[in-house]
Design a protein around this motif. Structure first.
Motif, PDB file in Angstrom:
ATOM      1  N   ALA A  62       0.810  -1.225   0.000  1.00 42.92           N
ATOM      2  CA  ALA A  62       0.000   0.000   0.000  1.00 42.92           C
ATOM      3  C   ALA A  62       0.839   1.267   0.000  1.00 42.92           C
ATOM      4  O   ALA A  62       0.308   2.355  -0.260  1.00 42.92           O
ATOM      5  CB  ALA A  62      -0.939   0.003   1.207  1.00 42.92           C
ATOM      6  N   ARG A  63       2.144   1.158   0.277  1.00 44.06           N
ATOM      7  CA  ARG A  63       3.005   2.333   0.362  1.00 44.06           C
ATOM      8  C   ARG A  63       4.001   2.436  -0.789  1.00 44.06           C
ATOM      9  O   ARG A  63       4.742   3.413  -0.874  1.00 44.06           O
ATOM     10  CB  ARG A  63       3.775   2.316   1.685  1.00 44.06           C
ATOM     11  N   ILE A  64       4.042   1.461  -1.653  1.00 43.30           N
ATOM     12  CA  ILE A  64       5.078   1.439  -2.685  1.00 43.30           C
ATOM     13  C   ILE A  64       4.853   2.541  -3.713  1.00 43.30           C
ATOM     14  O   ILE A  64       3.759   2.744  -4.215  1.00 43.30           O
ATOM     15  CB  ILE A  64       5.133   0.054  -3.360  1.00 43.30           C
ATOM     16  N   LYS A  65       5.962   3.249  -4.014  1.00 41.98           N
ATOM     17  CA  LYS A  65       5.980   4.291  -5.027  1.00 41.98           C
ATOM     18  C   LYS A  65       6.859   3.849  -6.194  1.00 41.98           C
ATOM     19  O   LYS A  65       7.709   2.968  -6.045  1.00 41.98           O
ATOM     20  CB  LYS A  65       6.520   5.602  -4.454  1.00 41.98           C
ATOM     21  N   ALA A  66       6.669   4.496  -7.322  1.00 41.61           N
ATOM     22  CA  ALA A  66       7.434   4.145  -8.515  1.00 41.61           C
ATOM     23  C   ALA A  66       8.934   4.214  -8.264  1.00 41.61           C
ATOM     24  O   ALA A  66       9.701   3.352  -8.718  1.00 41.61           O
ATOM     25  CB  ALA A  66       7.041   5.065  -9.664  1.00 41.61           C
ATOM     26  N   SER A  67       9.378   5.228  -7.525  1.00 43.81           N
ATOM     27  CA  SER A  67      10.815   5.406  -7.285  1.00 43.81           C
ATOM     28  C   SER A  67      11.391   4.414  -6.295  1.00 43.81           C
ATOM     29  O   SER A  67      12.610   4.288  -6.172  1.00 43.81           O
ATOM     30  CB  SER A  67      11.085   6.829  -6.792  1.00 43.81           C
ATOM     31  N   ASP A  68      10.526   3.698  -5.563  1.00 44.19           N
ATOM     32  CA  ASP A  68      11.006   2.712  -4.591  1.00 44.19           C
ATOM     33  C   ASP A  68      11.520   1.427  -5.255  1.00 44.19           C
ATOM     34  O   ASP A  68      12.279   0.680  -4.644  1.00 44.19           O
ATOM     35  CB  ASP A  68       9.878   2.304  -3.632  1.00 44.19           C
ATOM     36  N   LEU A  69      11.081   1.166  -6.466  1.00 47.00           N
ATOM     37  CA  LEU A  69      11.341  -0.131  -7.078  1.00 47.00           C
ATOM     38  C   LEU A  69      12.819  -0.330  -7.369  1.00 47.00           C
ATOM     39  O   LEU A  69      13.499   0.562  -7.898  1.00 47.00           O
ATOM     40  CB  LEU A  69      10.523  -0.275  -8.360  1.00 47.00           C
ATOM     41  N   LEU A  70      13.320  -1.493  -7.023  1.00 50.41           N
ATOM     42  CA  LEU A  70      14.713  -1.840  -7.258  1.00 50.41           C
ATOM     43  C   LEU A  70      14.908  -2.261  -8.705  1.00 50.41           C
ATOM     44  O   LEU A  70      14.054  -2.931  -9.297  1.00 50.41           O
ATOM     45  CB  LEU A  70      15.137  -2.990  -6.344  1.00 50.41           C
ATOM     46  N   LEU A  71      16.050  -1.902  -9.276  1.00 53.88           N
ATOM     47  CA  LEU A  71      16.428  -2.343 -10.610  1.00 53.88           C
ATOM     48  C   LEU A  71      17.545  -3.359 -10.458  1.00 53.88           C
ATOM     49  O   LEU A  71      18.637  -3.032  -9.975  1.00 53.88           O
ATOM     50  CB  LEU A  71      16.892  -1.148 -11.448  1.00 53.88           C
ATOM     51  N   LEU A  72      17.253  -4.615 -10.833  1.00 53.33           N
ATOM     52  CA  LEU A  72      18.194  -5.714 -10.620  1.00 53.33           C
ATOM     53  C   LEU A  72      18.564  -6.373 -11.943  1.00 53.33           C
ATOM     54  O   LEU A  72      17.872  -6.221 -12.941  1.00 53.33           O
ATOM     55  CB  LEU A  72      17.574  -6.770  -9.696  1.00 53.33           C
ATOM     56  N   ASP A  73      19.654  -7.116 -11.892  1.00 58.97           N
ATOM     57  CA  ASP A  73      20.104  -7.912 -13.029  1.00 58.97           C
ATOM     58  C   ASP A  73      20.104  -9.367 -12.586  1.00 58.97           C
ATOM     59  O   ASP A  73      20.789  -9.731 -11.624  1.00 58.97           O
ATOM     60  CB  ASP A  73      21.508  -7.477 -13.448  1.00 58.97           C
ATOM     61  N   ALA A  74      19.354 -10.215 -13.280  1.00 53.01           N
ATOM     62  CA  ALA A  74      19.206 -11.617 -12.881  1.00 53.01           C
ATOM     63  C   ALA A  74      20.515 -12.390 -12.941  1.00 53.01           C
ATOM     64  O   ALA A  74      20.625 -13.464 -12.339  1.00 53.01           O
ATOM     65  CB  ALA A  74      18.156 -12.300 -13.761  1.00 53.01           C
ATOM     66  N   ASP A  75      21.509 -11.860 -13.656  1.00 53.10           N
ATOM     67  CA  ASP A  75      22.812 -12.524 -13.745  1.00 53.10           C
ATOM     68  C   ASP A  75      23.816 -11.988 -12.733  1.00 53.10           C
ATOM     69  O   ASP A  75      24.985 -12.362 -12.764  1.00 53.10           O
ATOM     70  CB  ASP A  75      23.394 -12.359 -15.156  1.00 53.10           C
TER      71      ASP A  75
END
Length: 253
Positions: A62-75
């Protein structure tokens, strides 16, 4: 510079994708389909599907914002050493899917009540007893070998069951549900309808009366018709975002 060195609170590329995913988190919370600060949604943002956005560790939907999202690499396993490291089970399950199943662009995993009840039955098959249940005819896979929390080994095992491009939903026995799609809109709409379908089935079982099951031919026809129904998923998400734009515009920030 690797993705693991990026600060997702500063790096705000993929704004459309981030906002769509943030909206899906917020709406899932409104529907009561999330669980405390667990469960995860992810979205591939690279052509090969290996770079993906995912919710931060133990943040309420309920609190997640667009800027909170982590950018990860599966490798890149070094993501687990980052100061903002993802939940290890999120990495284990979603990292494996994005590494091994490139057509699974958006991956949503929850322990929603009715899908989890279905996953707890000895026979977790969802029979086509109405239009919503028929949507998933021939498009689910049942995992009957739950092995514990979805760390890397369990995540790899689950990802290995998603190779068939017809599969849209994994009914995770004794665990919950995992839904995949080409976009946030597609995956979220499937998640929404699958929970509704599971609820219809469970409530029908509770009557103790014999079920009226559709023929395979009709069920397959319905599944196909729903899959190609014009703009349904996109309009669903657009309406959700319109409501959030009025009531919770912070989701986009």
């Amino acid at each position: 510079m690797t993705l693991s060195s990026l600060n997702p609170r500063v790096n705000f590329d993929f704004p459309q994708e981030r906002a769509d995913l943030a909206a899906a988190f917020r709406w899932t919370a409104r529907l009561g389909m999330n669980e405390a600060v667990a469960n995860h949604f992810s979205l591939a943002v690279s052509a090969d599907g290996k770079q993906f956005l995912i919710n931060p560790n133990q943040r309420h939907f309920a609190r997640i914002k667009a800027s909170d999202l982590l950018l990860l690499d599966a490798d890149d396993p070094d993501v687990l050493r980052r100061p903002d490291a993802p939940d290890p089970t999120a990495w284990g399950l979603h990292g494996a899917v994005h590494r091994l199943v490139p057509h699974a662009r958006c991956v949503m995993h929850v322990h929603s009540i009715f899908a989890t009840v279905l996953a707890a039955l000895e026979d977790s098959t969802l029979p086509p007893i109405d239009q919503n249940t028929a949507m998933f005819f021939g498009r689910t896979v049942i995992d009957g070998n739950y092995g514990g929390l979805a760390f890397e080994e369990e995540g790899m095992r689950c990802a290995g069951m998603l190779g068939d491009p017809r599969v849209q939903v994994m009914i995770m026995g004794n665990h919950g549900v995992l839904v995949i799609g080409a976009t946030v809109a597609e995956a979220f709409t499937r998640l929404y309808y699958f929970e509704r379908a599971a609820e219809t089935y469970i409530r029908a079982l509770q009557t103790g009366r014999k079920l009226r099951v559709l023929s395979d031919a009709v069920a397959e026809s319905v599944a196909h018709e729903m899959a190609v129904y014009p703009d349904m998923a996109d309009r669903h998400l657009a309406e959700i975002r319109a409501i959030l734009d009025e009531q919770e515009p912070a989701y986009r920030s």
